[in-house]
Each structure stands twice: as C-alpha cells, then as structure tokens.
Design a protein around this motif. Sequence first.
Motif, PDB file in Angstrom:
ATOM      1  N   ASP A  74       0.786  -1.233   0.000  1.00 34.97           N
ATOM      2  CA  ASP A  74       0.000   0.000   0.000  1.00 34.97           C
ATOM      3  C   ASP A  74       0.818   1.283   0.000  1.00 34.97           C
ATOM      4  O   ASP A  74       0.252   2.368   0.002  1.00 34.97           O
ATOM      5  N   GLY A  75       2.144   1.177   0.034  1.00 33.93           N
ATOM      6  CA  GLY A  75       2.972   2.386   0.059  1.00 33.93           C
ATOM      7  C   GLY A  75       2.873   3.095   1.398  1.00 33.93           C
ATOM      8  O   GLY A  75       2.737   2.465   2.442  1.00 33.93           O
ATOM      9  N   GLU A  76       2.925   4.433   1.380  1.00 36.30           N
ATOM     10  CA  GLU A  76       2.898   5.202   2.631  1.00 36.30           C
ATOM     11  C   GLU A  76       1.518   5.158   3.261  1.00 36.30           C
ATOM     12  O   GLU A  76       0.517   5.419   2.610  1.00 36.30           O
ATOM     13  N   GLN A  77       1.519   4.863   4.564  1.00 34.58           N
ATOM     14  CA  GLN A  77       0.288   4.774   5.343  1.00 34.58           C
ATOM     15  C   GLN A  77       0.541   5.396   6.711  1.00 34.58           C
ATOM     16  O   GLN A  77       1.677   5.660   7.083  1.00 34.58           O
ATOM     17  N   GLU A  78      -0.535   5.604   7.464  1.00 31.86           N
ATOM     18  CA  GLU A  78      -0.397   6.106   8.829  1.00 31.86           C
ATOM     19  C   GLU A  78      -0.639   4.963   9.808  1.00 31.86           C
ATOM     20  O   GLU A  78      -1.551   4.164   9.640  1.00 31.86           O
TER      21      GLU A  78
END
Length: 80
Positions: free
Chosen positions: A16-20
């Motif tokens: 998902d790439g960059e996530q929080e």
Amino acid sequence: MVDIGSYQVQIRTKTDGEQEAILSPATAIDMPTNWTCSWPDIWQNTEFDLENIIKLEYQQQVWGLMRYTLYPYPGSIEIQ
C-alpha cells in the motif's frame, strides 16, 4: 512511568505504500502469544517505574512492540 500519549507515524508497506500507523502505550492484552518472542513474559518482567512497552498499530493490528528504559542522567535529581 509517565504516559507518552499516542502518536501518528508514517509507515511504508510493500503493498500500500505510505500509510499512517499509531504508536501508543501497550497493555497486557496487546501481548501476542503466537509470536516467537514471549511477550507475556517480557510484560511480566518489565519494571514499569523505569521501563515501558509501546506498540505500533496499523489497521487495528499490532505490527510491533518495543520495550524501552529511561534512565536519569548522572547527577540528576531523582523524583519519587
């Protein structure tokens, strides 16, 4: 131990790439029993006056745990 609160941090997943994700204090319930490390034993042996365990949580799942220790600086005043 002083409550550190919770913090949003950026993580990067392969799919998902960059996530929080969230860093926050862990509780005894958060200690996994199906990991190769015996976190319930580590929890039980943690000296919570100077140590704490935090968790990295992503999509309501614990992705990591970290136990840390805070030592006073030499010569600092000890607060009880």
